[in-house]
Design an enzyme around this catalytic site. Sequence first.
Site, PDB file in Angstrom:
ATOM      1  NE  ARG A   1      58.541 143.684 114.560  1.00  0.00           N
ATOM      2  CZ  ARG A   1      57.885 144.617 113.867  1.00  0.00           C
ATOM      3  NH1 ARG A   1      57.136 144.268 112.832  1.00  0.00           N
ATOM      4  NH2 ARG A   1      57.985 145.888 114.207  1.00  0.00           N
TER       5      ARG A   1
ATOM      6  CE  LYS B   1      57.289 143.707 118.139  1.00  0.00           C
ATOM      7  NZ  LYS B   1      58.227 144.396 119.047  1.00  0.00           N
TER       8      LYS B   1
ATOM      9  CG  HIS C   1      65.085 141.135 116.354  1.00  0.00           C
ATOM     10  ND1 HIS C   1      63.839 140.948 115.800  1.00  0.00           N
ATOM     11  CD2 HIS C   1      65.081 142.395 116.858  1.00  0.00           C
ATOM     12  CE1 HIS C   1      63.114 142.045 115.967  1.00  0.00           C
ATOM     13  NE2 HIS C   1      63.843 142.940 116.597  1.00  0.00           N
TER      14      HIS C   1
ATOM     15  NE  ARG D   1      62.538 144.194 113.036  1.00  0.00           N
ATOM     16  CZ  ARG D   1      61.578 144.791 112.330  1.00  0.00           C
ATOM     17  NH1 ARG D   1      61.311 144.373 111.102  1.00  0.00           N
ATOM     18  NH2 ARG D   1      60.897 145.800 112.828  1.00  0.00           N
TER      19      ARG D   1
ATOM     20  CG  HIS E   1      60.483 150.549 113.751  1.00  0.00           C
ATOM     21  ND1 HIS E   1      61.819 150.866 113.658  1.00  0.00           N
ATOM     22  CD2 HIS E   1      60.443 149.254 114.192  1.00  0.00           C
ATOM     23  CE1 HIS E   1      62.548 149.825 114.012  1.00  0.00           C
ATOM     24  NE2 HIS E   1      61.737 148.847 114.344  1.00  0.00           N
TER      25      HIS E   1
ATOM     26  CE1 TYR F   1      68.698 148.421 113.593  1.00  0.00           C
ATOM     27  CE2 TYR F   1      66.616 149.595 113.649  1.00  0.00           C
ATOM     28  CZ  TYR F   1      67.339 148.439 113.829  1.00  0.00           C
ATOM     29  OH  TYR F   1      66.722 147.298 114.249  1.00  0.00           O
TER      30      TYR F   1
END
Length: 310
Positions: free
Chosen positions: A151, A182, A251, A254, A277, A286
Amino acid sequence: MTDDELGLVDKYLEHVRVQKRLADRTVELYSLDLQKLCANAAHADVSLLKVQNTHIRRWVAQMHSGGRSGRGIALILSGWRGFYTWLGREGLVPSNPVQDVRAPKAAKPLPKALSVDDAVQLAEFSDEEADPWLEARDNAIVELLYGCGLRVGELVGLDAKASTAAKGWIDAQAGEAHVLGKGGKRRTVPVGRKALEALQRWLEARALAQGAGEPALFIVPQGRRLSAKTVWARLKRRGLQAGVATPVHPHMLRHSFASHVLQSSSDLRAVQELLGHANIATTQVYTRLDFQHLAKAYDAAHPRAHRLKK
């Protein structure tokens, strides 16, 4: 539809125009929505004052199956809901049949990813007229974003050296990037040879800068830590210079990383770990990108794939 019911619609439109002082265009849109309501009620042979929740839900389903977007349906329901709220205040209906009806959720758009060719073209681009210092920095940024799936916040949070205070750093000897993602979740991502080579060139250039004492890995010429906003601007500019048709942003690289790894490996769980994630459902988008890629290849190559032209 009786004249009395049409009169109610006209009276309501006058109410929103005069009392609520809505713009003429908004009133016009309300009128179109109510015309659709009247047509539906007439087709169902039901009075506007007798419309039930089941009618509204059936009409929503019909609009959805007819291809109207969730956002479009939501706007229509808003117009209908306001009309029946007004009828309720006038004492003409016992309840609002639209009150608890919601439009279907709009499908989340697929993340935009570059093709493999475009991604490689961007990564290999070199601007011979640019400042060599900036060129070394920007090339390393592209290689790390695309090569590691970072990110932009993780990228600009990297420090040049590992420390207890560092949010993230790169261990060149081990070929690993340690990042803070995150939710304060740390993860380790492998760094490929091309990214390590670009990073080494950048570190050599960085050592000559006035901000060499700054802990940040990526800095601006004045010596401060590079901002995410600057990364966005530099990537957009670099994409245009490299001849990539799609506007490039961090992004997107990414997304490209995730899509290309999945196309090659089909290992969804590994991609989840690489991206950091927490939920694999986030990563599953994806698989749709991967199928989209396969479908395009099928359409282009298979002799029975093309539809007959009418």
